[in-house]
Enzyme design. Structure first.
Site, PDB file in Angstrom:
ATOM      1  N   ARG A  79       0.800  -1.215   0.000  1.00 10.75           N
ATOM      2  CA  ARG A  79       0.000   0.000   0.000  1.00 10.75           C
ATOM      3  C   ARG A  79       0.842   1.278   0.000  1.00 10.75           C
ATOM      4  O   ARG A  79       0.509   2.235  -0.696  1.00 10.75           O
ATOM      5  CB  ARG A  79      -0.872  -0.024   1.252  1.00 10.75           C
ATOM      6  CG  ARG A  79      -1.811   1.120   1.440  1.00 10.75           C
ATOM      7  CD  ARG A  79      -2.378   1.085   2.873  1.00 10.75           C
ATOM      8  NE  ARG A  79      -2.693  -0.253   3.319  1.00 10.75           N
ATOM      9  CZ  ARG A  79      -3.884  -0.824   3.170  1.00 10.75           C
ATOM     10  NH1 ARG A  79      -4.867  -0.163   2.639  1.00 10.75           N
ATOM     11  NH2 ARG A  79      -4.087  -2.057   3.577  1.00 10.75           N
ATOM     12  N   CYS A 108     -26.053  -5.461  -7.500  1.00  9.97           N
ATOM     13  CA  CYS A 108     -27.221  -5.825  -6.706  1.00  9.97           C
ATOM     14  C   CYS A 108     -26.821  -6.352  -5.339  1.00  9.97           C
ATOM     15  O   CYS A 108     -26.944  -7.546  -5.043  1.00  9.97           O
ATOM     16  CB  CYS A 108     -28.056  -6.841  -7.469  1.00  9.97           C
ATOM     17  SG  CYS A 108     -28.551  -6.168  -9.053  1.00  9.97           S
TER      18      CYS A 108
HETATM   19  C1  PLP Z   1      -0.281  -7.978   2.216  1.00  9.27           C
HETATM   20  C2  PLP Z   1       1.078  -8.233   2.701  1.00  9.27           C
HETATM   21  C3  PLP Z   1       2.044  -7.224   2.668  1.00  9.27           C
HETATM   22  C4  PLP Z   1       1.752  -5.823   2.212  1.00  9.27           C
HETATM   23  O1  PLP Z   1       0.942  -5.103   3.066  1.00  9.27           O
HETATM   24  P1  PLP Z   1       0.751  -3.540   2.831  1.00  9.27           P
HETATM   25  O2  PLP Z   1      -0.135  -3.095   3.893  1.00  9.27           O
HETATM   26  O3  PLP Z   1       0.146  -3.361   1.491  1.00  9.27           O
HETATM   27  O4  PLP Z   1       2.097  -2.913   2.932  1.00  9.27           O
HETATM   28  C5  PLP Z   1       3.316  -7.543   3.061  1.00  9.27           C
HETATM   29  N1  PLP Z   1       3.653  -8.785   3.497  1.00  9.27           N
HETATM   30  C6  PLP Z   1       2.735  -9.777   3.555  1.00  9.27           C
HETATM   31  C7  PLP Z   1       3.155 -11.116   4.016  1.00  9.27           C
HETATM   32  C8  PLP Z   1       1.430  -9.536   3.162  1.00  9.27           C
HETATM   33  O5  PLP Z   1       0.531 -10.522   3.232  1.00  9.27           O
END
Ligand code: PLP
Length: 451
Positions: free
Chosen positions: A276, A380
């Site tokens: 993110r 829906c």
């Molecule tokens: C989803 C995930 C991330 C990334 O998370 P963010 O919040 O997008 O930074 C990193 N490591 C693992 C193991 C994840 O499952």
């Protein structure tokens, strides 16, 4: 959101008018800024420079090949959670030595595929998985490098659906079991335990959970050493937050300031898995207003051509995304008052009016410009709502709305539910833009079916 800004009443992505993109590619559409991804990557890499981190971008946040390719060219590695994500990373020529693989349910086919492609390591989430990796590695006459994903039982204080580091979550291995695995590690001849992995959930708005997780790691490392297990890699996962509201949030340098001491204490090579933070504010989703309607209690709905199948986060996590018209003379307030959980109708409208008036330094009659609406999609389901009781500049049919911060867990979570072809994805680079994934067609919907 610095790569999505208004200029002359028009939303721009880098040097291109969003309106111009949509008039060419149609609506709904995901629009990404290439510079935003690269900037995010560089910001986190620089913030943790002291530990010379390997940044493994979390592919599940945004897995478009052009995005992965841009990040690979910038030097990024990748965090994958399935064979399909590994396939994507390899497709763009990612260096396998910069790929780490997490997930509680890796199948034997996926493990084999990853071993054959010589990825850096697996983040192992159970004893059974470790045994499976050992067996498959022995069949392939390989030694698999693994990190133990510990579940440190730390509350990341995020949404219940996105927390991963508590005992009741399915992720990782509890500390007691991890110790037992370490003490028996010599039994697994085709596995080298060389890493510790912690990922606590997402988004995490505080440094404390990371500090707590790292303290657990530092308590665990001497036990590894005592068992002759040489831990070289420390993977602190992802979860670094972004601002969904315009409000200032902590940034990578703040996480680094609080955790660098604990990271250095481990003496390990640092791996990070931001998703993110790199992709979230690098993208928006644009949707067109199809209809407006008002019911007999005065509630107003703005009905859009995009739905929860295109952007699931509001329905799945009660996520609050900022929404504003693509073309408007009303300035978007710098900060949205409602916080990450959404806002509160009339009270919020008043606050917004004051904020906008202050910003524009003139007492404009904003009651004429703003109205409180629910922004909804055509699917829906009652949960197909992007925003409830949201003050928005008055929009008409056929006007475009931008849904901000949609670059992470946006397109990747989309589905063709209601047999709605998925939107296209567009990547902007300076003053040019490319369709990097075509809009799906009705034929695409049925391409794999037989009658
Ligand atoms: C989803 C995930 C991330 C990334 O998370 P963010 O919040 O997008 O930074 C990193 N490591 C693992 C193991 C994840 O499952």
């Amino acid at each position: 959101m610095e790569f999505f800004e208004y200029s002359n009443n028009e939303l721009m992505c880098e040097g291109v008018r969003v309106k111009d993109i949509v008039s060419e590619v149609g609506s709904p559409a995901y629009i990404y800024s290439k510079k935003a991804f690269i900037d995010g990557y560089n910001e986190i890499k620089t913030a943790f420079q002291e530990a010379d981190p390997l940044i493994c971008f979390s592919v599940k946040s945004n897995s478009n090949l052009s995005v992965l390719s841009a990040l690979a060219n910038a030097g990024s590695g990748f965090d994958v959670v399935s064979g399909g994500e590994l396939f994507r990373a390899l497709k763009v020529g990612a260096n396998p030595e910069k790929i780490v693989y997490a997930g509680v349910g890796k199948s034997s086919g996926e493990i084999k595929y990853a071993l054959e492609n010589n990825i850096l390591m697996f983040n192992v989430e159970s004893w059974a998985e470790l045994q499976s990796i050992n067996k498959i590695a022995s069949q392939l006459d390989k030694k698999a490098q693994v990190a133990i994903r510990i579940n440190p039982d730390v509350d990341a204080k995020t949404h219940s659906k996105t927390t991963t580091g508590k005992k009741e979550n399915k992720f990782g291995i509890d500390m007691a079991t991890a110790e037992r695995i370490i003490s028996e590690s010599s039994k697994y001849a085709n596995v080298a335990i060389t890493g510790i992995h912690v990922h606590l959930g997402s988004p995490i708005h505080d440094t404390k959970p990371y500090e707590k997780g790292l303290e657990k790691v530092n308590q665990f490392l001497p036990k590894c050493k005592a068992n002759g297990v040489d831990i070289k890699y420390l993977n602190i996962g992802g979860g670094y937050c972004i601002s969904y509201t315009g409000k200032n949030e902590i940034r990578p340098k703040d996480y680094a300031a609080k955790t660098m001491g604990l990271i250095k204490k481990t003496g390990c090579k640092l791996i990070m898995e931001p998703g993110r933070f790199i992709s979230g504010n690098a993208g928006i989703m644009v949707t067109k207003v199809i209809y407006k309607k008002q019911n007999d209690i005065g509630k107003k709905f703005v009905i859009c051509d995009a739905g929860m199948n295109d952007l699931l986060r509001p329905a799945l996590y009660d996520a609050n995304h900022r929404i504003w018209p693509v073309s408007t003379h009303v300035q978007m307030p710098k900060v949205e008052g409602g916080g990450e959980k959404g806002c509160c109708g009339a009270k919020m409208l008043k606050k917004l009016i004051v904020e906008v008036a202050l910003q524009e330094k003139k007492p404009i009659d904003f009651y004429n410009d703003l109205e409180v609406v629910d922004v909804v999609g055509p699917v829906c389901e009652s949960s197909d709502v992007f925003a409830k009781d949201r003050p928005l500049p008055r929009v008409d049919e056929n006007e475009l709305l931008a849904i901000f911060s949609a670059g992470a867990y946006g397109f990747t979570m989309s589905s063709p539910y209601n047999s709605r072809p998925r939107p296209c994805e567009v990547l902007v680079d300076g003053s040019r833009f490319d369709v990097v994934r075509k809009r799906e067609t009705y034929d695409d919907l049925i391409a794999l079916e037989n009658i």
